[in-house]
Design a protein around this motif. Structure first.
Motif, short mmCIF file in Angstrom:
data_model
loop_
_atom_site.label_atom_id
_atom_site.label_comp_id
_atom_site.label_asym_id
_atom_site.label_seq_id
_atom_site.Cartn_x
_atom_site.Cartn_y
_atom_site.Cartn_z
N LEU A 169 0.69 -1.29 -0.14
CA LEU A 169 0.11 0.02 -0.27
C LEU A 169 0.95 1.39 0.06
O LEU A 169 1.83 1.38 0.81
N ARG A 170 0.53 2.16 -0.68
CA ARG A 170 1.18 3.45 -0.95
C ARG A 170 0.25 4.49 -0.60
O ARG A 170 -0.89 4.70 -1.23
N ILE A 171 0.21 5.40 0.52
CA ILE A 171 -0.47 6.36 0.86
C ILE A 171 0.11 7.62 0.35
O ILE A 171 1.38 7.83 0.37
N THR A 172 -0.95 8.56 -0.50
CA THR A 172 -0.50 9.58 -1.02
C THR A 172 -0.67 10.78 -0.54
O THR A 172 -0.20 11.84 -0.58
N ASP A 173 -1.65 10.82 0.39
CA ASP A 173 -2.25 11.88 1.22
C ASP A 173 -3.31 11.70 1.93
O ASP A 173 -4.19 10.60 1.83
N ARG A 174 -3.63 12.46 2.94
CA ARG A 174 -4.84 12.64 3.65
C ARG A 174 -5.87 13.26 2.93
O ARG A 174 -5.72 14.33 2.20
N LYS A 175 -7.26 12.70 2.82
CA LYS A 175 -8.13 13.09 2.18
C LYS A 175 -8.69 14.38 2.47
O LYS A 175 -8.87 15.44 1.56
N LYS A 176 -8.62 14.93 3.55
CA LYS A 176 -8.77 16.16 4.08
C LYS A 176 -7.97 17.31 3.96
O LYS A 176 -8.11 18.18 4.18
N ASP A 177 -6.62 16.80 3.82
CA ASP A 177 -5.70 17.52 3.60
C ASP A 177 -5.36 18.09 2.05
O ASP A 177 -4.64 19.14 1.90
N LEU A 178 -5.91 17.52 1.12
CA LEU A 178 -6.01 17.86 -0.16
C LEU A 178 -6.48 19.34 -0.30
O LEU A 178 -7.11 19.74 -0.03
N ILE A 179 -5.46 20.14 -1.09
CA ILE A 179 -5.61 21.33 -1.18
C ILE A 179 -6.18 21.79 -2.59
O ILE A 179 -5.83 21.37 -3.80
N LYS A 180 -7.16 22.49 -2.68
CA LYS A 180 -7.90 23.03 -3.88
C LYS A 180 -7.62 24.67 -4.03
O LYS A 180 -8.16 25.25 -3.25
N THR A 181 -6.66 24.85 -4.88
CA THR A 181 -6.39 26.19 -5.15
C THR A 181 -7.56 27.12 -5.90
O THR A 181 -8.57 26.37 -6.33
N ALA A 182 -7.40 28.32 -5.95
CA ALA A 182 -8.50 29.09 -6.26
C ALA A 182 -8.64 28.90 -8.00
O ALA A 182 -9.93 29.02 -8.41
N GLY A 183 -7.63 28.32 -8.57
CA GLY A 183 -7.71 27.74 -9.91
C GLY A 183 -8.52 26.62 -10.05
O GLY A 183 -8.66 25.90 -11.27
N GLY A 184 -8.82 25.87 -8.92
CA GLY A 184 -9.43 24.67 -9.05
C GLY A 184 -8.42 23.42 -9.20
O GLY A 184 -9.11 22.22 -9.52
N LYS A 185 -7.22 23.62 -8.94
CA LYS A 185 -6.39 22.41 -9.27
C LYS A 185 -6.16 22.01 -7.94
O LYS A 185 -6.18 22.66 -6.62
N TYR A 186 -6.07 20.60 -7.82
CA TYR A 186 -5.86 19.99 -6.41
C TYR A 186 -4.43 19.60 -6.10
O TYR A 186 -3.67 19.34 -7.23
N VAL A 187 -3.89 19.83 -4.92
CA VAL A 187 -2.48 19.70 -4.69
C VAL A 187 -2.55 18.79 -3.45
O VAL A 187 -3.10 19.04 -2.52
N ALA A 188 -1.49 17.64 -3.28
CA ALA A 188 -1.34 16.77 -2.57
C ALA A 188 0.00 17.41 -1.62
O ALA A 188 1.08 17.37 -1.92
N PRO A 189 -0.41 18.15 -0.20
CA PRO A 189 0.75 18.76 0.64
C PRO A 189 1.73 17.69 0.78
O PRO A 189 3.03 17.99 1.06
N GLN A 190 1.30 16.48 1.38
CA GLN A 190 2.21 15.46 2.04
C GLN A 190 3.27 15.21 1.02
O GLN A 190 4.54 14.84 1.42
N SER A 191 3.07 15.23 -0.11
CA SER A 191 4.19 14.70 -1.11
C SER A 191 5.15 15.80 -0.95
O SER A 191 6.46 15.64 -1.07
N LEU A 192 4.89 17.01 -1.16
CA LEU A 192 5.75 18.24 -1.16
C LEU A 192 6.58 18.12 0.12
O LEU A 192 7.83 18.38 0.23
N GLU A 193 5.76 17.95 1.34
CA GLU A 193 6.39 18.00 2.78
C GLU A 193 7.50 16.96 2.88
O GLU A 193 8.71 17.04 3.55
N THR A 194 7.32 15.59 2.40
CA THR A 194 8.30 14.57 2.54
C THR A 194 9.42 14.72 1.60
O THR A 194 10.33 14.34 2.01
N ARG A 195 8.90 15.25 0.51
CA ARG A 195 10.44 15.77 -0.44
C ARG A 195 11.31 16.57 0.21
O ARG A 195 12.57 16.44 0.19
N PHE A 196 10.65 17.45 0.93
CA PHE A 196 11.49 18.69 1.42
C PHE A 196 12.24 18.30 2.66
O PHE A 196 13.47 18.39 2.99
N ALA A 197 11.63 17.30 3.44
CA ALA A 197 12.44 16.60 4.68
C ALA A 197 13.75 15.87 3.94
O ALA A 197 14.48 15.80 4.82
#
Length: 595
Positions: free
Chosen positions: A452-480
């Motif tokens: 199993l690969r977890i890609t993000d928390r469902k409630k944490d998915l970000i929807k920008t003003a432009g309607g695009k979805y962003v998974a913050p968890q993937s960015l945060e783990t890459r930075f770490a």
């Protein structure tokens, strides 16, 4: 005695290996660790159980434990369950409001607290607590207070007259009876009480045994908060397998303890791996030159070996020779700092960067990342050494099923699932389906190997003003994985025109960086404001952004001058970011990133 409860599990363990070591814990200054056998552990638990029965404890009555991780926590927890009671876990760092809520909501009649300074919180006006038991320090015995030693003395008195009292209590407990009430620390909202019956811990123990998570000859190192389901699951596994654990909840002593304790198995959370990863890299590069180049070469060689092995490919002869040299010159010396006997780490409670997992594997210290929720008794999936796949949380434990819903949500079913949320039938129905599936709230996928690969928390998915979805968890783990300053990111952008981030950097790593780069400043806040450090972080953000879609790149960021802490309410006790709390606290900084 049938294994129908945790008390029966303990009795079975003692019947099998009464004189084998069960727990070790810190001794006096410069002294050898204290140690006890399984028979001694049972004696302590039974004396506490008898003491609770003498205080009038009834089956499934709640007993709160408010303490850091220590041997007495384990004794008390086992004693509560042997008496037929149910442990309500409370973090000693909890706010007075949360303590009052948990005690009232659970209806805890008795509380075990670490020291007398916590008495006011559990005995406040309106608290349901009838008796408070103090582990450490002086306590004036009274109608509502007594020491843990005093409780055990009452237990011995009861057992002297009624030797079978505790055994009868254990025999009356069935698998469906409540064993534990854990209030989700959560990253948002008021904590909910998760009802975990004895069958959950029996399952966790037997499942851990079935996959050979550890063996009788292993030695664990347990520092995790025992108020968290991860720590509780490890105790159940230990009971089933019978291996000993060193117990010390003081994080500041881990580095000093490792070479002395020399564990073979150690659970931790991703934030610990991130900090160690940053620390090892920083130390190797501090003086630059040959030492830094040798370190980078050794890790690169080891990574290539690991990738081949994990993919099931043979390691080329030339690479194998270079790996032996790299191990002798660099990697083995690093392993010595961890005691020299570690077979593997276990990671849980939050996502771990695949790059950091591979780094530890390259050092010869593989990390078995797992996954679960409080609602599933913590351990639900875990990587196996023989089929380790970085970036995944492994296969389900035996007896657990998994499916992926149409919207990508991970659904699980199995013996480890909770009964429900305490007193919240509506909330329970929202996550437990009629046919027994738990909606995890996590988005994930199954790999070709079934991991199993977890890609993000469902409630944490970000929807920008432009309607695009962003998974913050993937960015945060890459930075770490990229930032050598022990940094972590809090990605933001819900309803905004672009993505921004708050950056939190480790004070020790920042100080070492400043000395290395000639930045003179009085303290952490001044260093993180300095132009050279801001420029360095900007470079790491650029690496995170590389290859991403334009809408998901981090356009602006700010570095926090004060660190995120558990005490400040920014992090959960398992060191996960409370995203909504952090965004609210630093709303002024985030707003400033959107001029």
């Amino acid at each position: 005695m049938e294994t129908s409860s945790v008390g029966a599990m303990l009795a079975d363990r003692v019947a099998r290996t009464p004189d084998a070591p069960s727990y070790l814990w810190p001794g006096d200054a410069a002294g050898e660790p204290h140690t006890e056998t399984w028979a001694r552990t049972q004696q302590a638990a039974h004396e506490i159980a008898a003491g609770l029965l003498a205080l009038g404890l009834r089956r499934e009555d709640r007993v709160a434990i408010m303490s850091g991780t220590r041997i007495e926590w384990i004794h008390a927890d086992l004693g509560i369950m042997c008496a037929g009671g149910a442990t309500t876990t409370i973090y000693p760092t909890s706010s007075p409001e949360d303590v009052a809520h948990v005690l009232a909501d659970s209806g805890s009649r008795i509380a075990v607290v670490e020291h007398a300074g916590l008495l006011d919180g559990v005995l406040a006006a309106g608290s349901p607590v009838e008796h408070a038991v103090v582990i450490d320090g002086p306590v004036v015995p009274g109608p509502r207070t007594l020491s843990l030693d005093g409780l055990r003395k009452r237990g011995r008195a009861l057992l002297s007259g009624t030797p079978a009292a505790v055994n009868r209590a254990i025999e009356a407990v069935r698998p469906e009876h409540l064993a534990t009430l854990i209030y989700t620390s959560g990253t948002t909202g008021r904590p909910k009480g998760v009802r975990l019956p004895h069958r959950c811990w029996i399952y966790e123990g037997l499942a851990g045994q079935a996959i050979d998570l550890a063996g009788p000859d292993d030695l664990g190192y347990l520092w995790l908060p025992l108020a968290h389901a991860f720590g509780k699951a490890l105790i159940a596994t230990q009971l089933a397998i019978g291996y000993p654990c060193f117990v010390d909840g003081d994080l500041t002593r881990i580095i000093d303890n490792l070479p002395v304790v020399r564990p073979t198995v150690m659970p931790a959370v991703p934030r610990i791996f991130e900090k160690v990863h940053a620390g090892v890299r920083t130390a190797a590069h501090r003086d630059g030159g040959l030492k830094a180049r040798l370190f980078d070469w050794a890790v690169d060689v080891a990574r290539r070996v690991v990738r081949a092995r994990r993919a099931g490919r043979p390691v080329p002869a030339g690479l194998a020779v270079r790996h032996r040299v790299a191990d002798g010159l660099v990697l083995a010396k690093i392993r010595v700092r961890f005691g020299g006997r570690l077979r593997y780490f276990i990671s849980g409670a939050a996502p771990l960067s695949a790059d950091i997992a591979e780094f530890f594997d390259a050092l010869g210290l593989p990390v078995l990342e797992g996954y679960g929720l409080t609602e599933s008794s913590a351990a639900t999936f875990v990587n196996r050494l023989e089929s380790l796949e970085h970036g995944t949380v492994g296969l389900p434990l035996p007896g657990t099923e998994v499916t992926i819903a149409g919207d990508g949500e991970v659904l699980i079913k199995g013996p480890g699932l909770m009964d429900g949320y305490h007193g919240l039938p509506g909330e329970t129905a929202a996550v437990l389906t009629g046919d027994g599936w738990l909606r995890t709230g996590d988005i994930g996928e199954l790999t070709a190997r079934g991991n199993l690969r977890i890609t993000d928390r469902k409630k944490d998915l970000i929807k920008t003003a432009g309607g695009k979805y962003v998974a913050p968890q993937s960015l945060e783990t890459r930075f770490a994985a990229i930032c050598p300053l022990g940094g972590q990111l809090v990605v933001h952008g819900e309803g905004r025109g672009y993505i921004t981030a708050l950056v939190d950097l480790d004070p020790q790593a920042v100080r070492a960086w400043a000395e290395q780069h000639g930045v003179t400043a009085a303290g952490h806040a001044e260093i993180v404001r300095s132009a050279p450090l801001v420029a360095a972080v900007d470079g790491y953000i650029a690496q995170v952004n590389a290859g991403l879609g334009r809408w998901e790149t981090i356009k602006r960021f700010t570095i926090l001058e004060q660190n995120l802490t558990v005490e400040g309410g920014d992090l959960t006790p398992s060191l996960k970011v409370r995203r909504r709390a952090v965004e609210e606290r630093y709303r002024h900084l985030l707003d400033a990133l959107y001029p």
